[in-house]
Design an enzyme around this catalytic site. Structure first.
Site, PDB file in Angstrom:
ATOM      1  N   ASP A 282      23.581  25.812 -48.120  1.00  0.00           N
ATOM      2  CA  ASP A 282      22.893  24.301 -47.522  1.00  0.00           C
ATOM      3  C   ASP A 282      21.653  24.345 -46.989  1.00  0.00           C
ATOM      4  O   ASP A 282      20.863  25.226 -45.897  1.00  0.00           O
ATOM      5  CB  ASP A 282      24.434  23.634 -46.737  1.00  0.00           C
ATOM      6  CG  ASP A 282      25.134  23.283 -47.987  1.00  0.00           C
ATOM      7  OD1 ASP A 282      24.770  23.300 -49.113  1.00  0.00           O
ATOM      8  OD2 ASP A 282      25.842  23.002 -47.411  1.00  0.00           O
TER       9      ASP A 282
ATOM     10  N   ASP B 160      24.110  24.137 -40.107  1.00  0.00           N
ATOM     11  CA  ASP B 160      24.736  25.030 -40.557  1.00  0.00           C
ATOM     12  C   ASP B 160      24.511  25.882 -41.640  1.00  0.00           C
ATOM     13  O   ASP B 160      24.895  26.998 -41.633  1.00  0.00           O
ATOM     14  CB  ASP B 160      25.514  24.089 -40.800  1.00  0.00           C
ATOM     15  CG  ASP B 160      26.293  23.621 -39.540  1.00  0.00           C
ATOM     16  OD1 ASP B 160      26.052  23.473 -38.243  1.00  0.00           O
ATOM     17  OD2 ASP B 160      26.736  22.334 -39.713  1.00  0.00           O
TER      18      ASP B 160
ATOM     19  N   ASP C 131      20.907  22.771 -44.945  1.00  0.00           N
ATOM     20  CA  ASP C 131      20.153  22.095 -42.914  1.00  0.00           C
ATOM     21  C   ASP C 131      20.712  23.551 -42.549  1.00  0.00           C
ATOM     22  O   ASP C 131      21.035  23.967 -42.341  1.00  0.00           O
ATOM     23  CB  ASP C 131      22.343  20.591 -43.150  1.00  0.00           C
ATOM     24  CG  ASP C 131      23.378  21.685 -43.966  1.00  0.00           C
ATOM     25  OD1 ASP C 131      23.988  22.846 -44.229  1.00  0.00           O
ATOM     26  OD2 ASP C 131      24.159  21.100 -44.099  1.00  0.00           O
TER      27      ASP C 131
END
Length: 654
Positions: free
Chosen positions: A551, A555, A553
């Site tokens: 993803d 994380d 982001d």
């Protein structure tokens, strides 16, 4: 008892019991063959193949050695031939270790003979108490299991134990000559295939000489015409004996005609090494770099006055090691209980040091992890050691392991504590070997399961249809939801998807046990099929490209970093081969063409002549069909839902 197996020879059964008892006290002299008996009137043995008493043979004297030489020297090849010379060298070394000799001379002669000479006490030549007319020298040379090493009166420790060494050499020699310088006189006797060629001769007085000289020529009937002494092997044997006992000087000589194919073997050499096994270790390692600046070496006495021990160990950086052990200067090529004690002491010491410094991974160490890459030399001197077989290639004394472990344990603990930096470096290296061993074992288990189950792939893997790796790729996605989306959009022919649940293990700080127990990494390794670490095989990679797709982001970036760390540590060949890719977020989806725009709002257009207003509170439906009706629209805008998003509906035809 080999020379007295014919217990009833020469006895007159009709004589009284006292005479028969006296007859037993006069055994046949060793070295003499039994007289042939006149044929009796007994019937000949049956010729129909029956097994009767006539088929039982009794081998006397040295005949068992000549009939079955492999039992005594291990065969009839060159290795067995060298064993004959080793028996003579061991006898001379026993004299040196007992403190009665300081020099040993070993010579290979041009006629195929070999000789060993020492300056020890010399073999006794006086008559033996059991055989009044036979010298002790002849008894030793012609009788199996005879000698002065069965007790500890003459030799506290010795390599000769069975009393067959010199007699076996005599039995397997075409000719043998022995000279003994004792009490300032020289004695000489010759033998042919184990039988005395003449009596013991007094060669006259000698000065400045003492000890024993044995020169023998191997019997071609036993070893064949093509078997010859190998100067290179025998020179290494002599050099090793000089290292094992620092108090002896060995003088080597070899006929120049035998050195044509012997390499760097000198024609003459004086071998004396005051440093003992430390000199041996340094000469063996040479200029190779080691993990520790100084070897672990020393010597000491065994508990209970059981003998003494000497050792020298080093751990080279290339991990090309060896273990060489000896007992009473006899090489034990197959190890034994003394090697087991050495290994146990090293493992116990490193485990204890690991617990002391807080390294929990040291608990998984084994003896192979510690000694697998080490150069180890061990020499023990024991009272009454027990070997397996006459060739003495393995020590079987059960108490030797305990004695060696107890003697080495404290010395090794002190050596580790004296240099913590070197000890920590050594501990890390052996722990790495242990982890590599466990990883290889798990890989073998996986390979065995794959062989039983054909292809074992993770259940979450959505594999591609193409079997060849060319043109295929696998996407490592974050979570099952992303995996579902990727599976819907992939090309099933060439694209595979493996969902990973959450963040994987950080391999930069995790132990090998955690690495092996991580399910996500195990699924990833099985899906790629190329192995990890030293067992990585780029040819076994199941996909041409490995794409990390996480993803966009924080994380997702962390998971991508953990995956790249794993590939860098465990599969560097994947990066070097250009097979690893990283999908750069954000990722865009190409939508289909948009639908046509809706018509303008009713408030912004001229209503048609025929339209129907939607129902409103207190308002009736009105039909606008007259020209100019649009002019009335602004006045009635409040009733024509100017803010409503609904489109006006044309009135159906009447």
């Amino acid at each position: 008892m080999a020379d007295n197996l014919d217990l009833f020879a020469g006895l007159d059964k009709s004589a009284p019991a006292k005479k028969r008892k006296a007859a037993r006290k006069t055994p046949r002299a060793p070295g003499r063959r039994p007289k042939a008996k006149a044929p009796d009137s007994k019937p000949a043995p049956p010729a129909n193949g029956d097994y009767t008493a006539h088929d039982i043979e009794i081998l006397e004297g040295l005949e068992p050695v000549r009939r079955r030489p492999g039992m005594y020297v291990g065969g009839t090849d060159q290795r067995a031939l060298h064993h004959l010379l080793a028996e003579l060298i061991d006898n001379a070394m026993d004299e040196a270790i007992a403190g009665h000799a300081s020099r040993i001379e070993i010579a290979l002669h041009g006629d195929g003979a070999a000789s060993v000479k020492d300056n020890g006490r010399g073999i006794p030549v006086d008559p033996h108490p059991k055989y009044e007319k036979v010298s002790a020298l002849q008894v030793i040379l012609t009788t199996l299991h005879s000698g002065g090493k069965f007790g500890d009166k003459v030799y506290a420790t010795s390599g000769g134990l069975h009393g067959v060494g010199l007699s076996v050499v005599n039995a397997l020699s075409e000719r043998l000559t022995v000279e003994v310088a004792r009490d300032k006189r020289l004695w000489r006797q010759s033998y042919a295939r184990g039988t005395p060629a003449g009596p013991l001769e007094d060669a006259g007085p000698v000065t400045n000489r003492r000890g024993t000289l044995v020169r023998f020529h191997p019997d071609p009937e036993i070893f064949g015409d093509g078997v010859r002494f190998g100067p290179r092997s025998l020179y290494e044997m002599a050099r090793t004996r000089a290292y094992l006992y620092r108090g002896v000087e060995i003088r080597w000589s070899c006929d120049a005609a035998l050195l044509a194919d012997a390499g760097a073997v000198p024609e003459t050499a004086v071998l004396h090494y005051p440093g003992g096994l430390v000199d041996y270790l340094n000469a063996t390692i040479g200029k190779r770099h080691t993990l520790t600046p100084a070897p672990f070496a020393g010597q000491g006495a065994l508990n209970g006055d059981s003998g003494r021990i000497e050792w020298a160990l080093a751990w080279p950086e290339d991990e090309e090691g060896f273990v060489s052990s000896h007992c009473n200067t006899v090489p034990t090529s197959q190890g034994g209980s003394h090697e087991a004690g050495l290994r146990a002491a090293l493992v116990r010491g490193l485990k204890g040091y690991g617990a002391l410094v807080g390294n929990k991974r040291a608990a998984q160490l084994t003896a192979d992890d510690v000694t697998g890459g080490a150069c180890a030399l061990l020499s023990v001197f024991l009272r009454d050691p027990q070997f397996q077989g006459q060739t003495k290639e393995r020590l079987a004394s059960p108490e030797a392991g305990r004695l060696v472990e107890n003697a080495l344990g404290d010395h090794f603990d002190h050596w580790l504590s004296a240099d913590p930096s070197a000890a920590n470096l050594l501990l890390e290296r052996v722990v790495e070997r242990a982890e590599e061993r466990l990883r290889r074992r798990k890989d073998r288990e996986v390979a065995r399961k794959r062989a039983a189950r054909k292809t074992r792939l993770p259940g979450k893997l959505a594999d591609c249809a193409r079997e060849a790796a060319a043109g295929t790729e696998i996407f490592l996605v974050e979570g099952d939801s992303a995996g579902g989306s990727a599976k819907q959009a992939r090309n099933r022919e060439t694209q595979a998807v493996l969902p990973l649940r959450g963040k994987i293990l950080n391999v930069a700080s995790a132990s090998a046990d955690k690495l092996r127990g991580n399910k996500e990494l195990d699924d990833l390794v099985q899906a790629l099929g190329c192995g990890t670490g030293a067992r990585f095989d780029a040819g076994a990679l199941r996909y041409e490209r490995v794409v990390i797709m996480t993803d966009a982001d924080v994380d997702g970036a962390h998971i991508a970093a953990l995956l790249m760390t794993f590939f860098y540590r465990q599969m560097p060949g994947l990066i070097d081969g250009g097979n690893l890719f990283l999908a750069q977020p954000p990722l865009y989806r190409l939508p289909p063409p948009p639908p046509p725009p809706p018509p303008p709002h009713p408030a912004a257009r001229t209503p048609p002549d025929d339209f129907l207003l939607p129902p409103d509170a207190g308002a009736d439906r009105r039909r606008h069909s007259v020209p100019g009706a649009a002019a009335a629209l602004p006045a009635r805008a409040g009733r024509h839902h100017p803010l409503c998003a609904r489109r006006c509906r044309p009135r159906p035809a009447a």
